[in-house]
Scaffold this active site. Structure first.
Site, PDB file in Angstrom:
ATOM      1  N   SER A 270       0.789  -1.244   0.000  1.00  0.00           N
ATOM      2  CA  SER A 270       0.000   0.000   0.000  1.00  0.00           C
ATOM      3  C   SER A 270       0.818   1.291   0.000  1.00  0.00           C
ATOM      4  CB  SER A 270      -0.965   0.043   1.205  1.00  0.00           C
ATOM      5  OG  SER A 270      -1.907  -0.999   1.111  1.00  0.00           O
ATOM      6  N   ASP A 271       2.156   1.200  -0.020  1.00  0.00           N
ATOM      7  CA  ASP A 271       2.942   2.436  -0.049  1.00  0.00           C
ATOM      8  C   ASP A 271       4.262   2.217  -0.787  1.00  0.00           C
ATOM      9  OD1 ASP A 271       3.385   5.130   0.422  1.00  0.00           O
ATOM     10  OD2 ASP A 271       4.310   4.806   2.362  1.00  0.00           O
ATOM     11  N   ILE A 272       4.173   1.628  -1.971  1.00  0.00           N
ATOM     12  CA  ILE A 272       5.368   1.412  -2.782  1.00  0.00           C
ATOM     13  C   ILE A 272       5.767   2.731  -3.438  1.00  0.00           C
ATOM     14  CG2 ILE A 272       6.342   0.173  -4.752  1.00  0.00           C
ATOM     15  CD1 ILE A 272       4.198  -1.998  -4.191  1.00  0.00           C
TER      16      ILE A 272
ATOM     17  N   ASN B 196      10.856   3.677  -0.428  1.00  0.00           N
ATOM     18  CA  ASN B 196      10.540   2.433   0.280  1.00  0.00           C
ATOM     19  C   ASN B 196      11.085   1.201  -0.434  1.00  0.00           C
ATOM     20  OD1 ASN B 196       9.294   3.555   2.473  1.00  0.00           O
ATOM     21  ND2 ASN B 196       7.223   3.384   1.652  1.00  0.00           N
TER      22      ASN B 196
ATOM     23  N   THR C 138       0.633   7.740  -0.960  1.00  0.00           N
ATOM     24  CA  THR C 138       1.637   8.700  -1.411  1.00  0.00           C
ATOM     25  C   THR C 138       1.218   9.258  -2.755  1.00  0.00           C
ATOM     26  OG1 THR C 138       3.430   7.559  -0.244  1.00  0.00           O
ATOM     27  CG2 THR C 138       4.052   8.995  -2.075  1.00  0.00           C
TER      28      THR C 138
END
Length: 210
Positions: A55-57, A61, A93
Site C-alpha cells: 500500500s505504499d510502494i 521504500n 503517497t
C-alpha cells in the site's frame, strides 16, 4: 525490554539508497534498471501470496544496497486482504497511490501493481525506452483497474516477454513489428542460413570453405 522496563525495537541496519537514486548514481542502463525492478516485484509478489498488500510502494521504500540487493521497507500502512480493522484506508503517497486508495476502498493487489507501474516509469525516466516497454509501464500504472495488470506476476510476465523479444500484451504488435521481433530472437540462425544461401548462389558448395 530493558532491565528498567523500557521497550525498544531492534531493526536491521541497511545502508543504501532509493532505487531510482541508486540507478542514477550507478548510471545503470535499461536492463540493469529492470533487474532491480523485477527484484522488487518478487518481494511484492511474496507479500501478496501471504495476503499482505504493501500500500505504499515508492522509491524511498524500495532500497537498493550494494551488499543485499533490493530491500522493501515500511509496511506501516500495509493491509491484510482478509481483515478490516476499521482504520482510515485513504493514506497514500501522491503519484504512487492508486485511485482506489484515494477513494478509501478496501486494499487490493491491484493497488500495488499501480504503484509498481509508477515506480517503473520513474526508473525508466530519461532512458532510451522502446514503445513496448513504455506500454508495459503505462498499463501497470493505468488509472482504471480494467486496463491494468491484475497481478504482479502478469507484469513480470510482460517484462520477460520484452526481454525475450516477444510481443507484449500491452501493445498491439503490427506484422512488421512482429517480424522485427522474430529477427531479434533468431538473428544468429537466420544469418547463418542467409550466409549459406549466398555462398551456394555464388557456386560455393555448402560446408566447403571458399
Amino acid at each position: 525490554v530493558t532491565e528498567a522496563g523500557a521497550s525498544y525495537i531492534v531493526m536491521e541496519l541497511l545502508e543504501g539508497a532509493p532505487v531510482t537514486d541508486y540507478a542514477e548514481a550507478h548510471r545503470f542502463d535499461v536492463p540493469a534498471r529492470l533487474a532491480l525492478f523485477t527484484e522488487a516485484c518478487g518481494a511484492i509478489e511474496h507479500a501478496h501470496r501471504n495476503l499482505v498488500v504493501h500500500s505504499d510502494i515508492k522509491p524511498s521504500n524500495v532500497l537498493a544496497t550494494d551488499d543485499f540487493g533490493i530491500k522493501l521497507l515500511d509496511f506501516g500502512i500495509a493491509r491484510l486482504l482478509n481483515r478490516s480493522d476499521g482504520a482510515d484506508l485513504r493514506a497514500h503517497t501522491p503519484g504512487y497511490g492508486s485511485p482506489a486508495q484515494r477513494d478509501g476502498l478496501p486494499p487490493s493487489p491491484a493497488d500495488d501493481v499501480h504503484a509498481l507501474g509508477a515506480l517503473l516509469q520513474a526508473l525508466l525516466a530519461g532512458q532510451p525506452v522502446d514503445a513496448d516497454l513504455a506500454a508495459v509501464a503505462a498499463r501497470a500504472a493505468a488509472t482504471d483497474t480494467k486496463d491494468r495488470y491484475g497481478a504482479v506476476n502478469e507484469l513480470l510476465g510482460e517484462i520477460e516477454r520484452w526481454r525475450a523479444h516477444r510481443p507484449v500484451l500491452a501493445r498491439k504488435a503490427e506484422p512488421l513489428h512482429r517480424l522485427s521481433l522474430y529477427w531479434r530472437r533468431h538473428r544468429v540462425g537466420i544469418s547463418i542460413v542467409l550466409a549459406a544461401f549466398i555462398l551456394n548462389q555464388n557456386g560455393v558448395p555448402s560446408g566447403k570453405t571458399p
